[in-house]
Design a protein around this motif. Structure first.
Motif, PDB file in Angstrom:
ATOM      1  N   TYR A  87       0.797  -1.223   0.000  1.00 10.81           N
ATOM      2  CA  TYR A  87       0.000   0.000   0.000  1.00 10.81           C
ATOM      3  C   TYR A  87       0.835   1.281   0.000  1.00 10.81           C
ATOM      4  CZ  TYR A  87      -3.840  -3.156   0.858  1.00 10.81           C
ATOM      5  OH  TYR A  87      -4.753  -4.172   0.740  1.00 10.81           O
ATOM      6  N   VAL A  88       2.123   1.183   0.278  1.00  8.87           N
ATOM      7  CA  VAL A  88       2.970   2.377   0.237  1.00  8.87           C
ATOM      8  C   VAL A  88       3.769   2.423  -1.066  1.00  8.87           C
ATOM      9  CG1 VAL A  88       4.878   3.609   1.346  1.00  8.87           C
ATOM     10  CG2 VAL A  88       3.126   2.492   2.746  1.00  8.87           C
ATOM     11  N   PHE A  89       4.389   1.289  -1.429  1.00  5.84           N
ATOM     12  CA  PHE A  89       5.226   1.253  -2.629  1.00  5.84           C
ATOM     13  C   PHE A  89       4.544   0.562  -3.814  1.00  5.84           C
ATOM     14  CE2 PHE A  89       8.323   1.521   0.855  1.00  5.84           C
ATOM     15  CZ  PHE A  89       9.012   2.651   0.453  1.00  5.84           C
ATOM     16  N   ASN A  90       3.372  -0.005  -3.578  1.00  2.50           N
ATOM     17  CA  ASN A  90       2.651  -0.727  -4.635  1.00  2.50           C
ATOM     18  C   ASN A  90       3.517  -1.842  -5.247  1.00  2.50           C
ATOM     19  OD1 ASN A  90       0.394  -1.308  -6.194  1.00  2.50           O
ATOM     20  ND2 ASN A  90       1.040   0.029  -7.872  1.00  2.50           N
ATOM     21  N   ARG A  91       4.277  -2.506  -4.384  1.00  2.00           N
ATOM     22  CA  ARG A  91       5.139  -3.599  -4.829  1.00  2.00           C
ATOM     23  C   ARG A  91       4.946  -4.808  -3.906  1.00  2.00           C
ATOM     24  NH1 ARG A  91       9.127  -2.388  -8.581  1.00  2.00           N
ATOM     25  NH2 ARG A  91      10.245  -4.235  -7.861  1.00  2.00           N
ATOM     26  N   PRO A  92       3.809  -5.474  -4.008  1.00  2.95           N
ATOM     27  CA  PRO A  92       3.573  -6.635  -3.146  1.00  2.95           C
ATOM     28  C   PRO A  92       4.492  -7.803  -3.510  1.00  2.95           C
ATOM     29  CG  PRO A  92       1.862  -6.474  -4.800  1.00  2.95           C
ATOM     30  CD  PRO A  92       2.693  -5.228  -4.933  1.00  2.95           C
ATOM     31  N   THR A  93       4.746  -8.663  -2.530  1.00  2.00           N
ATOM     32  CA  THR A  93       5.579  -9.841  -2.774  1.00  2.00           C
ATOM     33  C   THR A  93       4.705 -11.030  -3.165  1.00  2.00           C
ATOM     34  OG1 THR A  93       5.443 -10.625  -0.492  1.00  2.00           O
ATOM     35  CG2 THR A  93       7.164  -9.027  -0.995  1.00  2.00           C
ATOM     36  N   VAL A  94       5.335 -12.082  -3.665  1.00  3.58           N
ATOM     37  CA  VAL A  94       4.595 -13.304  -4.010  1.00  3.58           C
ATOM     38  C   VAL A  94       4.758 -14.370  -2.930  1.00  3.58           C
ATOM     39  CG1 VAL A  94       4.778 -12.904  -6.489  1.00  3.58           C
ATOM     40  CG2 VAL A  94       6.556 -14.229  -5.328  1.00  3.58           C
ATOM     41  N   TRP A  95       5.583 -14.069  -1.920  1.00  2.00           N
ATOM     42  CA  TRP A  95       5.906 -15.092  -0.932  1.00  2.00           C
ATOM     43  C   TRP A  95       5.415 -14.781   0.478  1.00  2.00           C
ATOM     44  CZ3 TRP A  95       8.691 -13.026   3.006  1.00  2.00           C
ATOM     45  CH2 TRP A  95       9.402 -11.845   2.733  1.00  2.00           C
ATOM     46  N   ALA A  96       5.058 -13.537   0.767  1.00  2.00           N
ATOM     47  CA  ALA A  96       4.740 -13.153   2.148  1.00  2.00           C
ATOM     48  C   ALA A  96       3.524 -13.899   2.688  1.00  2.00           C
ATOM     49  CB  ALA A  96       4.513 -11.645   2.226  1.00  2.00           C
TER      50      ALA A  96
END
Length: 199
Positions: free
Chosen positions: A61-70
């Motif tokens: 929500y801050v960088f708009n770069r979600p991970t695929v593993w979290a």
């Protein structure tokens, strides 16, 4: 200011004078002590899962770069802790049980009930260990017999499902051994204090 000889001030209880509560069931023996010590790293897994989720929210929500593993990692860490929690409760005798009959009988009858309950729990643990092994075989081997760990099928495609099933099988085997030790120590009327070398 001096204190009169006939008026000695009361010495408050210090932490050293308080008897520490046993962290494990004495009848659980050496295995119970080992399980209690092994539980501490699993407690860290909960903190790690929380930290990963907080990081994921921040990245998404801050960088708009979600991970695929979290997401899968936090679920995996929570799951292994939950699975180990059953074994931990057995070693500490803190699992949920109905004590309607247990609380109204005499101490001698409670010893007999402890043996019967431990034998019954041993049988149940062995049954679930066998059922878990059937799942482990499917999670570890293809129909043709070749080795392959079951995966999540997601973008990350981690082998978490297979690892969890293998871990559950191992925990159930250890739980069966723990109930066997409890049965033996209850049968011989063991009331070992902390530090006593039981079976």
């Amino acid at each position: 200011m001096s204190v009169p000889p006939d008026h000695t001030p009361a010495v408050p209880d210090t932490p050293q004078s308080v008897t520490p509560q046993l962290e494990y069931l004495p009848q659980a023996g050496w295995l119970g002590r080992a399980i209690t010590l092994a539980a501490r790293p699993f407690a860290i897994c909960i903190i790690a899962a929380m930290a990963i989720l907080v990081m994921e929210v921040f990245l998404r929500y801050v960088f708009n770069r979600p991970t695929v593993w979290a997401h899968e990692t936090s679920i995996f860490l929570s799951a292994v802790t939950f699975i180990f929690g059953g074994l931990y409760c057995v070693a500490r005798n803190t699992h949920i049980r109905v004590v309607l009959i247990y609380d109204v009988v005499r101490s001698s009858s409670r010893c007999a009930l402890d043996v019967v309950i431990s034998i019954a729990c041993l049988g149940v643990s062995l049954f679930f260990a066998w059922a878990s092994w059937l799942m482990v075989k499917k999670a570890m081997f293809r129909p043709d017999g070749s080795f392959f760990l079951e995966t999540t099928g997601s973008a990350w495609n981690s082998p978490a499902p297979a690892v969890l099933k293998i871990f559950m099988f191992c925990v159930l085997v250890v739980m069966s051994v723990q109930f066997l030790i409890l049965t033996f120590n209850y049968a011989r009327g063991s009331k070992a204090p902390q530090g006593h070398d039981d079976v």
